[in-house]
Design an enzyme around this catalytic site. Structure first.
Site, short mmCIF file in Angstrom:
data_model
loop_
_atom_site.label_atom_id
_atom_site.label_comp_id
_atom_site.label_asym_id
_atom_site.label_seq_id
_atom_site.Cartn_x
_atom_site.Cartn_y
_atom_site.Cartn_z
N ILE A 109 0.83 -1.21 0.00
CA ILE A 109 0.00 0.00 0.00
C ILE A 109 0.86 1.25 0.00
O ILE A 109 1.99 1.24 0.50
CB ILE A 109 -0.97 -0.03 1.21
CG1 ILE A 109 -2.00 1.11 1.14
CG2 ILE A 109 -0.22 -0.04 2.53
CD1 ILE A 109 -3.15 0.98 2.15
N CYS A 110 0.33 2.32 -0.59
CA CYS A 110 0.91 3.66 -0.57
C CYS A 110 2.18 3.70 -1.42
O CYS A 110 2.14 3.52 -2.62
CB CYS A 110 1.14 4.10 0.88
SG CYS A 110 1.55 5.84 1.10
N ALA A 111 3.33 3.95 -0.80
CA ALA A 111 4.60 3.98 -1.53
C ALA A 111 5.16 2.58 -1.76
O ALA A 111 6.00 2.37 -2.64
CB ALA A 111 5.62 4.83 -0.77
N TYR A 130 0.40 5.47 -3.97
CA TYR A 130 0.31 6.87 -3.57
C TYR A 130 0.62 7.74 -4.79
O TYR A 130 1.57 7.45 -5.53
CB TYR A 130 1.30 7.15 -2.44
CG TYR A 130 1.07 8.48 -1.78
CD1 TYR A 130 0.05 8.64 -0.85
CD2 TYR A 130 1.84 9.58 -2.11
CE1 TYR A 130 -0.19 9.85 -0.25
CE2 TYR A 130 1.62 10.81 -1.52
CZ TYR A 130 0.60 10.95 -0.59
OH TYR A 130 0.36 12.16 0.00
N GLY A 156 -2.76 -0.81 -2.65
CA GLY A 156 -3.62 0.22 -2.08
C GLY A 156 -3.01 1.59 -2.29
O GLY A 156 -1.78 1.74 -2.38
#
Length: 190
Positions: A109-111, A130, A156
């Site tokens: 998720i994210c980075a 992200y 994510g």
């Protein structure tokens, strides 16, 4: 009639200093509520890691001490520089490649999807991350969705997607019925 043995799913969550606390803790909390066994694994050589917002977390194990053969899913929380540290850890990179070769689930998720992208694990797949990290998702079809599941890979977008991301992993490991129970019990609006 013999009682059926219930086998608990196991997830390894890989942590490094600078991780995004919400992404890590929300996912771990939801997975544990669903009956999934989650092991917090430090890749730093220290059992304590500090998140990007100064929250100190104790882990269950060091990378060197875990048996990857017992894990059902590998989970990478985002945050910086946490995701960059995960990306530089050769043992984790090798483990991710091994999991992918076996078709076993990986969630980032994210980075953190950048780790998967740089390893070539997202080529030809839909993925999210992200905003501004798309450049690292080599060969992926980047979509602006909170959570994307493409085969054995779940990605994510960021902290706001943590709950849906966690529920997607629960759906994969435990099933929709457990997701529905959690949604009701935790007052999740979907």
């Amino acid at each position: 009639m013999a009682e059926r043995e219930i086998i608990m799913a196991k997830v390894y969550a890989f942590l490094a200093d600078g991780l995004e606390e919400v992404e890590c803790l929300a996912v771990v909390d939801v997975l544990r509520r669903s009956g999934v066994e989650v092991t917090l694994v430090s890749v730093t050589g220290d059992r304590k890691v500090t998140g990007s917002h100064g929250i100190e977390l104790g882990t269950d194990a060091l990378f060197e001490d875990v048996n990857p053969d017992v894990a059902d899913v590998l989970f990478l929380p985002g945050g910086m520089p946490g995701a960059a540290t995960l990306d530089k850890h050769e043992g984790l990179r090798k483990l991710l490649l091994d999991f992918a070769a076996k078709g076993k689930p990986i969630a980032a998720i994210c980075a953190a999807p950048m780790v998967l992208g740089k390893l070539g694990l997202l080529k030809g797949r839909k993925a999210t991350c992200y905003p501004s990290f798309e450049q690292y998702l080599e060969g992926a079809e980047c979509v602006s969705e909170p959570v994307v599941r493409d085969g054995n890979i779940i990605t994510g977008m960021g902290p706001g997607a943590a709950m849906e991301f966690a529920l997607t992993i629960v759906d994969l490991l435990v099933g929709k019925e457990k997701v529905d129970e959690l949604v009701e019990a935790m007052c999740v609006k979907r």
